[in-house]
Design a protein around this motif. Structure first.
Motif, PDB file in Angstrom:
ATOM      1  N   ALA A  65       0.801  -1.225   0.000  1.00  0.00           N
ATOM      2  CA  ALA A  65       0.000   0.000   0.000  1.00  0.00           C
ATOM      3  C   ALA A  65       0.834   1.276   0.000  1.00  0.00           C
ATOM      4  CB  ALA A  65      -0.951  -0.005   1.193  1.00  0.00           C
ATOM      5  N   GLY A  66       1.862   1.332   0.801  1.00  0.00           N
ATOM      6  CA  GLY A  66       2.617   2.565   0.941  1.00  0.00           C
ATOM      7  C   GLY A  66       3.885   2.589   0.120  1.00  0.00           C
ATOM      8  N   SER A  67       4.253   3.766  -0.347  1.00  0.00           N
ATOM      9  CA  SER A  67       5.443   3.888  -1.183  1.00  0.00           C
ATOM     10  C   SER A  67       6.728   3.610  -0.421  1.00  0.00           C
ATOM     11  CB  SER A  67       5.510   5.272  -1.826  1.00  0.00           C
ATOM     12  OG  SER A  67       5.590   6.267  -0.832  1.00  0.00           O
ATOM     13  N   GLY A  68       6.657   3.592   0.894  1.00  0.00           N
ATOM     14  CA  GLY A  68       7.831   3.282   1.699  1.00  0.00           C
ATOM     15  C   GLY A  68       8.010   1.797   1.954  1.00  0.00           C
ATOM     16  N   GLU A  69       7.057   1.012   1.510  1.00  0.00           N
ATOM     17  CA  GLU A  69       7.113  -0.437   1.730  1.00  0.00           C
ATOM     18  C   GLU A  69       8.172  -1.068   0.822  1.00  0.00           C
ATOM     19  OE1 GLU A  69       5.212  -2.307   3.880  1.00  0.00           O
ATOM     20  OE2 GLU A  69       4.403  -0.436   4.656  1.00  0.00           O
ATOM     21  N   PRO A  70       8.766  -2.176   1.283  1.00  0.00           N
ATOM     22  CA  PRO A  70       9.754  -2.854   0.436  1.00  0.00           C
ATOM     23  C   PRO A  70       9.151  -3.276  -0.904  1.00  0.00           C
ATOM     24  CG  PRO A  70       9.759  -3.770   2.656  1.00  0.00           C
ATOM     25  CD  PRO A  70       8.596  -2.823   2.566  1.00  0.00           C
ATOM     26  N   ARG A  71       9.887  -3.036  -1.956  1.00  0.00           N
ATOM     27  CA  ARG A  71       9.565  -3.423  -3.331  1.00  0.00           C
ATOM     28  C   ARG A  71       8.360  -2.683  -3.912  1.00  0.00           C
ATOM     29  NH1 ARG A  71      10.217  -9.554  -4.564  1.00  0.00           N
ATOM     30  NH2 ARG A  71      10.874  -8.693  -6.537  1.00  0.00           N
ATOM     31  N   TRP A  72       7.832  -1.683  -3.208  1.00  0.00           N
ATOM     32  CA  TRP A  72       6.707  -0.923  -3.745  1.00  0.00           C
ATOM     33  C   TRP A  72       7.058  -0.334  -5.109  1.00  0.00           C
ATOM     34  CZ3 TRP A  72       6.150   4.081  -5.408  1.00  0.00           C
ATOM     35  CH2 TRP A  72       4.841   4.494  -5.690  1.00  0.00           C
ATOM     36  N   ALA A  73       8.254   0.207  -5.229  1.00  0.00           N
ATOM     37  CA  ALA A  73       8.666   0.859  -6.471  1.00  0.00           C
ATOM     38  C   ALA A  73       8.697  -0.130  -7.629  1.00  0.00           C
ATOM     39  CB  ALA A  73      10.027   1.516  -6.292  1.00  0.00           C
ATOM     40  N   GLU A  74       9.130  -1.358  -7.376  1.00  0.00           N
ATOM     41  CA  GLU A  74       9.145  -2.365  -8.440  1.00  0.00           C
ATOM     42  C   GLU A  74       7.725  -2.676  -8.914  1.00  0.00           C
ATOM     43  OE1 GLU A  74      11.952  -5.757  -7.938  1.00  0.00           O
ATOM     44  OE2 GLU A  74      12.255  -4.813  -5.983  1.00  0.00           O
ATOM     45  N   TRP A  75       6.807  -2.775  -7.947  1.00  0.00           N
ATOM     46  CA  TRP A  75       5.401  -3.019  -8.285  1.00  0.00           C
ATOM     47  C   TRP A  75       4.851  -1.850  -9.104  1.00  0.00           C
ATOM     48  CZ3 TRP A  75       2.464  -7.321  -7.559  1.00  0.00           C
ATOM     49  CH2 TRP A  75       2.921  -8.280  -6.659  1.00  0.00           C
ATOM     50  N   GLU A  76       5.162  -0.620  -8.673  1.00  0.00           N
ATOM     51  CA  GLU A  76       4.648   0.577  -9.358  1.00  0.00           C
ATOM     52  C   GLU A  76       5.206   0.672 -10.771  1.00  0.00           C
ATOM     53  OE1 GLU A  76       2.096   3.835  -9.536  1.00  0.00           O
ATOM     54  OE2 GLU A  76       2.231   2.187  -8.109  1.00  0.00           O
ATOM     55  N   ASN A  77       6.460   0.313 -10.933  1.00  0.00           N
ATOM     56  CA  ASN A  77       7.079   0.306 -12.255  1.00  0.00           C
ATOM     57  C   ASN A  77       6.322  -0.634 -13.189  1.00  0.00           C
ATOM     58  OD1 ASN A  77       9.252   1.194 -13.947  1.00  0.00           O
ATOM     59  ND2 ASN A  77      10.167  -0.826 -13.722  1.00  0.00           N
ATOM     60  N   LEU A  78       6.003  -1.819 -12.704  1.00  0.00           N
ATOM     61  CA  LEU A  78       5.245  -2.776 -13.497  1.00  0.00           C
ATOM     62  C   LEU A  78       3.835  -2.262 -13.771  1.00  0.00           C
ATOM     63  CD1 LEU A  78       5.026  -5.503 -14.900  1.00  0.00           C
ATOM     64  CD2 LEU A  78       4.454  -6.522 -12.676  1.00  0.00           C
TER      65      LEU A  78
END
Length: 107
Positions: free
Chosen positions: A49-62
């Protein structure tokens, strides 16, 4: 009985952990196999849910790449406009490029 239950739970714990860490890879494989809508549904359901969570950025990129591929232009532009300032350059670049393509497609 209680010890048996605890033993079963402990034995299954590594499988749960592996499933959680592999969820992103499964979504990527769906996309590569020609099922981007299924991959995007998985991202929507499993992305932290949060952008500070681990791997959030990888999910958002996808997510950005899939939204662009599926022609979900409005959603992509809205998400790109709400990216946090701390997002990694690679994610920012992917999302902004896809958002620019979407803006062109929308005219």
């Amino acid at each position: 009985m209680r010890r048996l239950l605890i033993a079963i739970l402990l034995a299954a714990a590594p499988a749960w952990a592996q499933t959680a860490t592999d969820a992103l890879e499964v979504a990527r494989r769906f996309a590569q196999a020609g099922a981007p809508a299924l991959a995007l549904e998985r991202v929507a359901r499993l992305q932290p849910a949060g952008s500070g969570e681990p791997r959030w950025a990888e999910w958002e990129n996808l997510r950005c790449a899939l939204n662009g591929q599926l022609g979900r232009h409005e959603e992509l532009i809205a998400r790109a406009g709400q990216l946090p300032a701390t997002v990694a350059d690679r994610v920012l670049r992917t999302c902004l490029v896809e958002a620019a393509r979407s803006a062109i497609a929308l005219g």
